[in-house]
Design an enzyme around this catalytic site. Structure first.
Site, short mmCIF file in Angstrom:
data_model
loop_
_atom_site.label_atom_id
_atom_site.label_comp_id
_atom_site.label_asym_id
_atom_site.label_seq_id
_atom_site.Cartn_x
_atom_site.Cartn_y
_atom_site.Cartn_z
N LYS A 124 61.28 -58.44 88.18
CA LYS A 124 61.57 -57.03 87.92
C LYS A 124 62.54 -56.84 86.76
CE LYS A 124 60.74 -55.53 92.63
NZ LYS A 124 61.32 -54.89 93.82
N CYS A 125 63.14 -57.94 86.28
CA CYS A 125 64.16 -57.88 85.22
C CYS A 125 63.50 -58.08 83.86
CB CYS A 125 65.21 -58.96 85.48
SG CYS A 125 66.39 -59.16 84.13
N GLY A 126 63.70 -57.12 82.96
CA GLY A 126 63.12 -57.20 81.62
C GLY A 126 63.63 -58.40 80.84
#
Length: 115
Positions: free
Chosen positions: A10-12
């Site tokens: 979920k972390c760019g």
């Protein structure tokens, strides 16, 4: 070259780091550390290899870090490690390990230092 990334999909920044590794042809082991957190010993070894204290790898933006009083400077590095393992959302990411070392890849370009 082989690398292990402690990844949050979920972390760019984590996704961009994984993309760099893929573009460079690195064989990557992806560990979703939220589902499979490292042990205290493993996390300590990663930070030691990165030349960091656990407090420097703490995700201070998480409200839980404040709630657990981890930002006050009154808790030990060992207590921070234990809190991270019990609550892996507190581990700042992505951590990448290769034979050349370990980096907290914030920004993602830091991964190039170890590939």
């Amino acid at each position: 070259m082989k690398a292990t990334i402690y990844h949050n999909p979920k972390c760019g920044t984590s996704r961009k780091t994984l993309e760099i590794l893929d573009q460079e042809g690195v064989e990557v082991e992806v560990i979703d550390y939220l589902k499979h957190p490292p042990s205290v010993q493993k996390l300590k070894r990663l930070y030691d290899r990165a030349g960091m204290k656990p407090s420097e790898g703490l995700r201070a933006k998480e409200q839980l870090a404040q709630d657990l009083d981890l930002l006050s400077g009154r808790v030990s590095e060992e207590a921070i490690l234990e809190a991270m393992v019990e609550n892996p959302i507190l581990i700042n990411r992505p951590l990448v390990e290769t034979e050349k070392g370990v980096r907290l890849c914030r920004p993602q370009e830091r991964v190039r230092e170890i590939i």
